[in-house]
Design a protein around this motif. Structure first.
Motif, PDB file in Angstrom:
ATOM      1  N   GLY A  13       3.740 -12.262  -9.241  1.00  0.00           N
ATOM      2  CA  GLY A  13       3.717 -11.208  -8.227  1.00  0.00           C
ATOM      3  C   GLY A  13       4.133  -9.869  -8.795  1.00  0.00           C
ATOM      4  O   GLY A  13       4.510  -9.758  -9.968  1.00  0.00           O
ATOM      5  N   CYS A  14       4.062  -8.834  -7.969  1.00  0.00           N
ATOM      6  CA  CYS A  14       4.334  -7.492  -8.472  1.00  0.00           C
ATOM      7  C   CYS A  14       4.758  -6.574  -7.331  1.00  0.00           C
ATOM      8  O   CYS A  14       4.212  -6.670  -6.233  1.00  0.00           O
ATOM      9  N   ASP A  15       5.737  -5.710  -7.616  1.00  0.00           N
ATOM     10  CA  ASP A  15       6.198  -4.736  -6.614  1.00  0.00           C
ATOM     11  C   ASP A  15       5.769  -3.318  -6.965  1.00  0.00           C
ATOM     12  O   ASP A  15       6.258  -2.364  -6.371  1.00  0.00           O
ATOM     13  N   PHE A  47       2.663  -1.788  -6.985  1.00  0.00           N
ATOM     14  CA  PHE A  47       1.644  -1.183  -6.123  1.00  0.00           C
ATOM     15  C   PHE A  47       0.860  -0.059  -6.788  1.00  0.00           C
ATOM     16  O   PHE A  47       0.782   1.051  -6.258  1.00  0.00           O
ATOM     17  N   CYS A  48       0.290  -0.336  -7.944  1.00  0.00           N
ATOM     18  CA  CYS A  48      -0.683   0.592  -8.510  1.00  0.00           C
ATOM     19  C   CYS A  48      -1.814   0.682  -7.480  1.00  0.00           C
ATOM     20  O   CYS A  48      -2.167  -0.329  -6.864  1.00  0.00           O
ATOM     21  N   THR A  49      -2.370   1.879  -7.323  1.00  0.00           N
ATOM     22  CA  THR A  49      -3.256   2.080  -6.157  1.00  0.00           C
ATOM     23  C   THR A  49      -4.623   1.424  -6.311  1.00  0.00           C
ATOM     24  O   THR A  49      -5.412   1.427  -5.376  1.00  0.00           O
ATOM     25  N   PHE A  50      -4.918   0.861  -7.500  1.00  0.00           N
ATOM     26  CA  PHE A  50      -6.206   0.174  -7.677  1.00  0.00           C
ATOM     27  C   PHE A  50      -6.075  -1.337  -7.524  1.00  0.00           C
ATOM     28  O   PHE A  50      -7.069  -2.045  -7.485  1.00  0.00           O
ATOM     29  N   CYS A  51      -4.862  -1.864  -7.414  1.00  0.00           N
ATOM     30  CA  CYS A  51      -4.625  -3.277  -7.739  1.00  0.00           C
ATOM     31  C   CYS A  51      -4.331  -4.164  -6.523  1.00  0.00           C
ATOM     32  O   CYS A  51      -3.524  -3.820  -5.662  1.00  0.00           O
ATOM     33  N   VAL A  52      -4.969  -5.330  -6.486  1.00  0.00           N
ATOM     34  CA  VAL A  52      -4.759  -6.279  -5.370  1.00  0.00           C
ATOM     35  C   VAL A  52      -3.593  -7.248  -5.615  1.00  0.00           C
ATOM     36  O   VAL A  52      -3.204  -7.977  -4.697  1.00  0.00           O
ATOM     37  N   VAL A  53      -3.063  -7.253  -6.834  1.00  0.00           N
ATOM     38  CA  VAL A  53      -2.063  -8.282  -7.173  1.00  0.00           C
ATOM     39  C   VAL A  53      -0.868  -8.330  -6.203  1.00  0.00           C
ATOM     40  O   VAL A  53      -0.476  -9.420  -5.768  1.00  0.00           O
ATOM     41  N   PRO A  54      -0.296  -7.183  -5.821  1.00  0.00           N
ATOM     42  CA  PRO A  54       0.844  -7.280  -4.897  1.00  0.00           C
ATOM     43  C   PRO A  54       0.476  -7.956  -3.569  1.00  0.00           C
ATOM     44  O   PRO A  54       1.336  -8.496  -2.883  1.00  0.00           O
ATOM     45  N   SER A  98       2.810  -6.859 -19.770  1.00  0.00           N
ATOM     46  CA  SER A  98       3.989  -6.010 -19.613  1.00  0.00           C
ATOM     47  C   SER A  98       3.631  -4.665 -18.993  1.00  0.00           C
ATOM     48  O   SER A  98       2.542  -4.149 -19.219  1.00  0.00           O
ATOM     49  N   HIS A  99       4.576  -4.122 -18.246  1.00  0.00           N
ATOM     50  CA  HIS A  99       4.415  -2.765 -17.710  1.00  0.00           C
ATOM     51  C   HIS A  99       5.254  -1.825 -18.576  1.00  0.00           C
ATOM     52  O   HIS A  99       6.407  -2.139 -18.883  1.00  0.00           O
ATOM     53  N   PRO A 100       4.714  -0.649 -18.952  1.00  0.00           N
ATOM     54  CA  PRO A 100       5.453   0.253 -19.842  1.00  0.00           C
ATOM     55  C   PRO A 100       6.841   0.618 -19.313  1.00  0.00           C
ATOM     56  O   PRO A 100       7.790   0.740 -20.102  1.00  0.00           O
TER      57      PRO A 100
HETATM   58 FE1  SF4 Z   1       1.339  -4.678 -10.605  1.00  0.00          FE
HETATM   59 FE2  SF4 Z   1      -0.066  -4.583 -12.903  1.00  0.00          FE
HETATM   60 FE3  SF4 Z   1      -1.346  -4.573 -10.523  1.00  0.00          FE
HETATM   61 FE4  SF4 Z   1       0.050  -2.411 -11.293  1.00  0.00          FE
HETATM   62  S1  SF4 Z   1      -1.772  -3.280 -12.344  1.00  0.00           S
HETATM   63  S2  SF4 Z   1       0.104  -3.398  -9.238  1.00  0.00           S
HETATM   64  S3  SF4 Z   1       1.760  -3.322 -12.405  1.00  0.00           S
HETATM   65  S4  SF4 Z   1      -0.101  -6.244 -11.370  1.00  0.00           S
END
Ligand code: SF4
Ligand code: 5AD
Length: 458
Positions: free
Chosen positions: A165-167, A169-176, A248-250
């Motif tokens: 999971g992820c907190d 919230f990059c504006t392109f990303c569905v993962v969260p 990894s996130h920078p």
């Molecule tokens: Fe999270 Fe990576 Fe998606 Fe950004 S790109 S919301 S860091 S999973």
């Protein structure tokens, strides 16, 4: 236990899905399900799906067309074939999947795999079942461990999910939305899994998580441990020679983690560190929370810790509002870093994300043009990185038989595939290999000396 039944799991998308697919098979094994490598003779097919870009999600529906025909063929043979959809499309679309593809018997979200045996039994009995809740119980605590034989059959490298999971919230990303809020597994369960893998002959583990370096699982002392601490602990497991982690996130590349690349010989000198864009304007619109300079600073600190670090990245071209100038900044960044490889994608607006609502969407032709130019630059980077390896000798983990008889494929410390003439009895060993030549994606090497023991470090 009931009679033996055949299970076919097809994985799409990222490495976490590969890991989850294995755990699903392990969870169903005590129910009498044995894995098969094709859908033709299966009793249960699970499609473990990816929702990251539209193309990936649409693939599932074309696959379900094939599944419907398999189901009809099975019925004509007097067999009942159950079709399940798991993973991120299941999580995001839920009931909609059954509406669009009534052939589907079971939809199971990414947090509910430990409930599979009960869900499969219910689907068998009652027909359509959809379970996409985010339960409060921790699925990792309940997922079955593989039998030792299954682990051995899976080879000398393994993935272990440590964070999900992820907190951010990059504006392109569905993962969260599809994988939910960031959670970390406890240290003791990870250690137990890694020890079991090492006992079964695994030499290299890659820790995986969508934001793996944000790891903060509970340690045996009851306090949250960082990824650096976890890696240090894992490095002490006998037989486990190599460690990697991704993605990894920078922002989360802390000093302690960077120092591990200097201090921990088991930690391989390779890092997947997505930057997505080289333009500060676009990085801000993406809500990446770092600038180009921040990213360069992390890279410099990594190279100070380990000068031969191989870096890879992900890039998105054609994010809303991306101008030619923004794109040129991305191309320049690639040139400056000198990546050993990278993935690049055309921006795909995803339902529910902020990017999809933004104005200034970039047209398809521009995205295609930028993608080609970026890929050309990335290919040049990769070729340069690979060329520099010619003549060098480094330890290669010999992983599996190659395409031709007498060949083995291994991995360099930098994650490049290396083809070597060597007997398959050496699989599992780490051997000193001298790189003789490079092809587009592979290196060709010769054994400098045979390892004294299968598995001896070079
Ligand atoms: Fe999270 Fe990576 Fe998606 Fe950004 S790109 S919301 S860091 S999973
Ligand atoms: N469109 C295109 N690429 C995307 N990625 C994530 N979301 C999207 C999207 N909506 C890419 C990012 C990420 C990788 C796993 O997929 O580059 O790092």
């Amino acid at each position: 236990m009931t009679g033996l039944r055949k299970l076919f799991v097809k994985s799409f998308g990222c490495q976490m899905n590969v890991y989850d697919s294995q755990r699903m098979a392990d969870t169903l094994a005590p129910e009498g399900y044995v894995e098969t490598s094709t859908g033709e003779d299966a009793d249960l097919i699970i499609l473990n799906t990816c929702h990251i870009r539209e193309k990936a999600a649409e693939k599932v529906y074309s696959e379900l067309g094939r599944m419907r025909r398999l189901k009809e063929a099975a019925a004509a043979d007097g067999r009942k074939l159950l079709i399940a959809v798991a993973g991120c499309v299941a999580q995001a679309e839920g009931e909609e999947i059954v509406r669009r593809a009534p052939t589907v018997d079971l939809v199971v979200g990414s947090q509910n795999y430990h409930r599979l045996p009960a869900l499969v039994a219910r689907a068998q009995r009652d027909g359509h079942v959809v379970d996409t809740e985010f339960p409060l119980d921790d699925k990792f605590e309940h997922l079955a461990a593989p039998a030792a034989a299954a682990t051995r059959a899976r080879g000398v490298t393994a993935f272990v999910t440590v964070q999900e999971g992820c907190d951010k919230f990059c504006t392109f990303c569905v993962v969260p939305y599809t994988r939910g809020a960031e959670t970390s597994r406890r240290v003791d369960t990870i250690m137990a899994e890694a020890e079991r893998l090492a006992d079964a002959g695994v030499r290299e583990i890659t820790l995986i998580g969508q934001n793996v370096n944000a790891y903060h699982g509970a340690g045996p002392d009851g306090r949250p441990w960082s990824l650096a601490c976890l890696l240090e602990q894992l490095a002490q497991i006998r037989g486990l020679e190599r460690l990697r982690y991704t993605t990894s996130h920078p922002l989360d590349m802390g000093d302690d983690l960077i120092a591990m690349h200097r201090d921990l010989p088991a930690l391989m000198p390779q890092l997947h560190l997505p930057v997505q864009s080289g333009s500060d304007r676009i990085l801000a619109a993406m809500n990446r929370r770092h600038t180009r300079a921040d990213y360069m600073d992390v890279v410099c600190r990594l190279l100070e810790a380990r000068s031969d670090m191989a870096l890879t990245s992900d890039f998105i071209v054609g994010f809303p509002g991306e101008t030619e100038e923004d794109f040129a900044a991305t191309l320049r960044l690639v040139g400056e870093i000198g990546y050993s490889g990278a993935f690049s994608f055309k921006y795909s607006p995803r339902p529910g994300t902020r990017g999809a609502e933004m104005g200034e969407q970039v047209d398809e032709a521009t995205k295609t043009d930028r993608l080609h130019r970026l890929q050309h630059e990335i290919d040049r980077n990769r070729a340069t990185f690979n060329r520099r390896c010619v003549g060098r000798t480094f330890p290669v983990l010999l992983e599996r038989p190659g395409r031709h008889a007498g060949q083995i494929v291994g991995r360099s410390p930098y994650l490049q595939p290396v083809q070597i003439e060597a007997p398959t009895s050496l699989i599992g060993a780490i051997a000193a290999v001298t790189i003789a030549e490079v092809a587009s994606n592979s290196l060709f090497g010769t054994l400098k000396r045979e390892p004294a023991l299968a598995g001896a470090g070079a």
